[in-house]
Scaffold this active site. Structure first.
Site, PDB file in Angstrom:
ATOM      1  N   ARG A   1       4.035 -37.583 -47.688  1.00  0.00           N
ATOM      2  CA  ARG A   1       4.375 -36.979 -46.383  1.00  0.00           C
ATOM      3  C   ARG A   1       3.523 -37.690 -45.339  1.00  0.00           C
ATOM      4  O   ARG A   1       2.294 -37.680 -45.427  1.00  0.00           O
ATOM      5  CB  ARG A   1       4.069 -35.476 -46.394  1.00  0.00           C
ATOM      6  CG  ARG A   1       3.990 -34.895 -44.991  1.00  0.00           C
ATOM      7  CD  ARG A   1       3.928 -33.403 -44.969  1.00  0.00           C
ATOM      8  NE  ARG A   1       5.196 -32.828 -45.375  1.00  0.00           N
ATOM      9  CZ  ARG A   1       5.537 -31.554 -45.175  1.00  0.00           C
ATOM     10  NH1 ARG A   1       4.697 -30.721 -44.600  1.00  0.00           N
ATOM     11  NH2 ARG A   1       6.709 -31.096 -45.569  1.00  0.00           N
TER      12      ARG A   1
ATOM     13  N   HIS B   1      13.593 -35.523 -43.613  1.00  0.00           N
ATOM     14  CA  HIS B   1      13.023 -34.577 -44.587  1.00  0.00           C
ATOM     15  C   HIS B   1      14.087 -34.313 -45.663  1.00  0.00           C
ATOM     16  O   HIS B   1      14.658 -33.224 -45.746  1.00  0.00           O
ATOM     17  CB  HIS B   1      12.642 -33.282 -43.864  1.00  0.00           C
ATOM     18  CG  HIS B   1      11.703 -32.399 -44.623  1.00  0.00           C
ATOM     19  ND1 HIS B   1      11.194 -32.722 -45.865  1.00  0.00           N
ATOM     20  CD2 HIS B   1      11.180 -31.184 -44.311  1.00  0.00           C
ATOM     21  CE1 HIS B   1      10.399 -31.737 -46.274  1.00  0.00           C
ATOM     22  NE2 HIS B   1      10.370 -30.801 -45.357  1.00  0.00           N
TER      23      HIS B   1
ATOM     24  N   GLN C   1      14.066 -31.297 -48.156  1.00  0.00           N
ATOM     25  CA  GLN C   1      14.412 -30.048 -47.483  1.00  0.00           C
ATOM     26  C   GLN C   1      15.932 -29.878 -47.421  1.00  0.00           C
ATOM     27  O   GLN C   1      16.464 -28.823 -47.780  1.00  0.00           O
ATOM     28  CB  GLN C   1      13.827 -30.063 -46.062  1.00  0.00           C
ATOM     29  CG  GLN C   1      14.091 -28.792 -45.283  1.00  0.00           C
ATOM     30  CD  GLN C   1      13.331 -27.619 -45.846  1.00  0.00           C
ATOM     31  OE1 GLN C   1      12.129 -27.685 -46.025  1.00  0.00           O
ATOM     32  NE2 GLN C   1      14.029 -26.533 -46.133  1.00  0.00           N
TER      33      GLN C   1
ATOM     34  N   ASP D   1      14.664 -24.813 -36.461  1.00  0.00           N
ATOM     35  CA  ASP D   1      13.356 -25.364 -36.840  1.00  0.00           C
ATOM     36  C   ASP D   1      12.452 -25.249 -35.611  1.00  0.00           C
ATOM     37  O   ASP D   1      12.934 -24.972 -34.501  1.00  0.00           O
ATOM     38  CB  ASP D   1      13.540 -26.831 -37.283  1.00  0.00           C
ATOM     39  CG  ASP D   1      12.242 -27.479 -37.799  1.00  0.00           C
ATOM     40  OD1 ASP D   1      11.265 -26.742 -38.065  1.00  0.00           O
ATOM     41  OD2 ASP D   1      12.214 -28.723 -37.925  1.00  0.00           O
TER      42      ASP D   1
ATOM     43  N   CYS E   1      13.658 -24.126 -42.218  1.00  0.00           N
ATOM     44  CA  CYS E   1      12.877 -24.851 -43.226  1.00  0.00           C
ATOM     45  C   CYS E   1      11.491 -24.236 -43.398  1.00  0.00           C
ATOM     46  O   CYS E   1      10.875 -24.398 -44.447  1.00  0.00           O
ATOM     47  CB  CYS E   1      12.770 -26.317 -42.842  1.00  0.00           C
ATOM     48  SG  CYS E   1      12.088 -26.583 -41.196  1.00  0.00           S
TER      49      CYS E   1
ATOM     50  N   ARG F   1      13.243 -25.189 -52.944  1.00  0.00           N
ATOM     51  CA  ARG F   1      12.554 -26.488 -52.891  1.00  0.00           C
ATOM     52  C   ARG F   1      12.036 -26.820 -54.297  1.00  0.00           C
ATOM     53  O   ARG F   1      12.129 -27.956 -54.752  1.00  0.00           O
ATOM     54  CB  ARG F   1      11.372 -26.444 -51.910  1.00  0.00           C
ATOM     55  CG  ARG F   1      11.730 -26.266 -50.434  1.00  0.00           C
ATOM     56  CD  ARG F   1      12.305 -27.527 -49.831  1.00  0.00           C
ATOM     57  NE  ARG F   1      11.417 -28.663 -49.948  1.00  0.00           N
ATOM     58  CZ  ARG F   1      10.360 -28.915 -49.161  1.00  0.00           C
ATOM     59  NH1 ARG F   1      10.094 -28.134 -48.147  1.00  0.00           N
ATOM     60  NH2 ARG F   1       9.594 -29.974 -49.356  1.00  0.00           N
TER      61      ARG F   1
HETATM   62  N1   CP Z   1       9.521 -26.830 -45.077  1.00  0.00           N
HETATM   63  C1   CP Z   1       8.401 -27.507 -45.394  1.00  0.00           C
HETATM   64  O1   CP Z   1       8.429 -28.709 -45.680  1.00  0.00           O
HETATM   65  O2   CP Z   1       7.263 -26.752 -45.398  1.00  0.00           O
HETATM   66  P1   CP Z   1       5.772 -27.312 -45.462  1.00  0.00           P
HETATM   67  O3   CP Z   1       5.553 -28.102 -44.193  1.00  0.00           O
HETATM   68  O4   CP Z   1       4.896 -26.092 -45.533  1.00  0.00           O
HETATM   69  O5   CP Z   1       5.637 -28.182 -46.671  1.00  0.00           O
HETATM   70  N1  NVA Z   2      10.278 -30.502 -37.983  1.00  0.00           N
HETATM   71  C1  NVA Z   2       9.142 -29.917 -38.647  1.00  0.00           C
HETATM   72  C2  NVA Z   2       9.472 -29.598 -40.076  1.00  0.00           C
HETATM   73  C3  NVA Z   2       8.370 -28.968 -40.865  1.00  0.00           C
HETATM   74  C4  NVA Z   2       8.718 -28.721 -42.287  1.00  0.00           C
HETATM   75  C5  NVA Z   2       7.956 -30.872 -38.552  1.00  0.00           C
HETATM   76  O1  NVA Z   2       8.139 -32.075 -38.756  1.00  0.00           O
HETATM   77  O2  NVA Z   2       6.857 -30.408 -38.262  1.00  0.00           O
END
Ligand code: CP
Ligand code: NVA
Length: 304
Positions: free
Chosen positions: A101, A128, A131, A223, A263, A291
């Site tokens: 990530r 993502h 997700q 989101d 998400c 997930r």
């Molecule tokens: N939805 C998601 O990816 O959550 P986190 O950022 O907590 O991993």
């Molecule tokens: N769009 C959000 C998603 C988090 C899971 C971010 O990138 O922070």
């Protein structure tokens, strides 16, 4: 399957549906897959915070008989203490897979290019994919089908919106993104998704009126208005995005049996109200749990 899981677009509709079927089998019978990745280790590289991604990958690999090791920025300082190339060349001799990530999407692409082992995109500024896989798996569980359904994503044209468009296009879903002018998904992401949707009978629509977007939707999704890395814009964005809040009034334009998805993490009172996220039509925690199951299916196919 390809070596890596970088984008939903890298997979055919059939491969996506097969992954859902495997995830469903794993969810139904956890013990059957208890040694599927026995003795294998997945490195989890996090350059941004996480609850769901960290826990579901960690628990998921353990449930398959493997191990995980979490690498935080304070430890590896990717690209500064050591180049992405050198990290990839080290890790490929020590572990059997890398989940990452990070901010720039190119870092994930480079990691996948340099490492001989599977690399999984666990969120970048651009996408993502894990997700979106869990999201459509959840819609299939609840609605019993995907083709022909309308999903309206309300809010920022961000990483999550991109992956929802890519996966929706592969699955024959009608995806509408309702967003403020100036916060559309990236033009090339829209173009790619539209191209893919032609093959499945799905469609991609971008609108700036949230009521028009949500009208007749089977799924309403939102989101956060400011993603990780955009914290300094959060206050200014609140004004622009307020008309796009998913509240009871907006949900009333969707189908009566429409489900609400997010998400997570949610900023309650901003992009979604308590009345919506806590309503019986909200499936956000089922979505979060999924997930685990979907990523187990992805890890298994890449690392077995
Ligand atoms: N939805 C998601 O990816 O959550 P986190 O950022 O907590 O991993
Ligand atoms: N769009 C959000 C998603 C988090 C899971 C971010 O990138 O922070």
């Amino acid at each position: 399957m390809k070596k890596d899981f970088l984008s939903v677009r890298d997979f055919t509709s059939e491969e996506i549906v097969n992954t859902f079927d495997l995830a469903a089998a794993m969810k139904a019978d956890r013990a059957k897959y208890g040694e599927a990745l026995k003795g294998k280790t997945l490195a989890l590289i996090f350059e941004k915070p996480s609850l769901r991604t960290r826990v579901t990958f960690d628990v998921g690999i353990q449930q398959l008989g493997g191990f995980s090791i979490t690498l935080l920025p304070s430890e590896i300082n990717l690209g500064k203490r050591e180049s992405v190339y050198d990290v990839a060349k080290n890790l490929e001799r020590m572990v059997q897979g890398i989940m990452i990530r990070t901010f720039a999407h190119q870092i994930v692409l480079d990691m996948a290019k340099f490492a001989s082992i599977p690399v999984i995109n666990a969120l970048t500024d651009y996408s993502h994919p894990c997700q979106a896989m869990a999201d459509y798996f959840t819609v299939r569980e609840v609605k019993g089908r995907l083709k022909g359904l309308k999903l309206c994503y309300v809010g920022d044209g961000n990483n999550v919106s991109h992956s929802l468009m890519f996966a929706g296009a592969r699955l024959g879903v009608h995806v509408t993104v309702a967003c403020p002018e100036g916060h559309k998904p990236k033009p090339h992401a829209i173009e790619h998704a539209r191209e893919d949707a032609k093959q499945t009978g799905g469609s991609i629509e971008i609108v700036h009126d949230p009521v028009a977007g949500v009208s007749g939707a089977d799924v309403v999704y939102t989101d956060v208005w400011a993603s990780m890395g955009q914290e300094s814009e959060a206050e200014a964005r609140k004004k622009v995005f307020l008309p796009f809040q998913v509240n009871g009034a907006l949900m009333s334009y969707a189908k009566n049996d429409a489900i609400f998805m997010h998400c997570l993490p949610a900023h309650r009172g901003e992009e979604v109200t308590d009345e919506v996220i806590d309503s019986p039509n909200s499936v956000v925690f089922q979505e979060a749990e999924n997930r685990l199951h979907v990523q187990k299916a992805i890890m298994y196919q890449l690392m077995k």
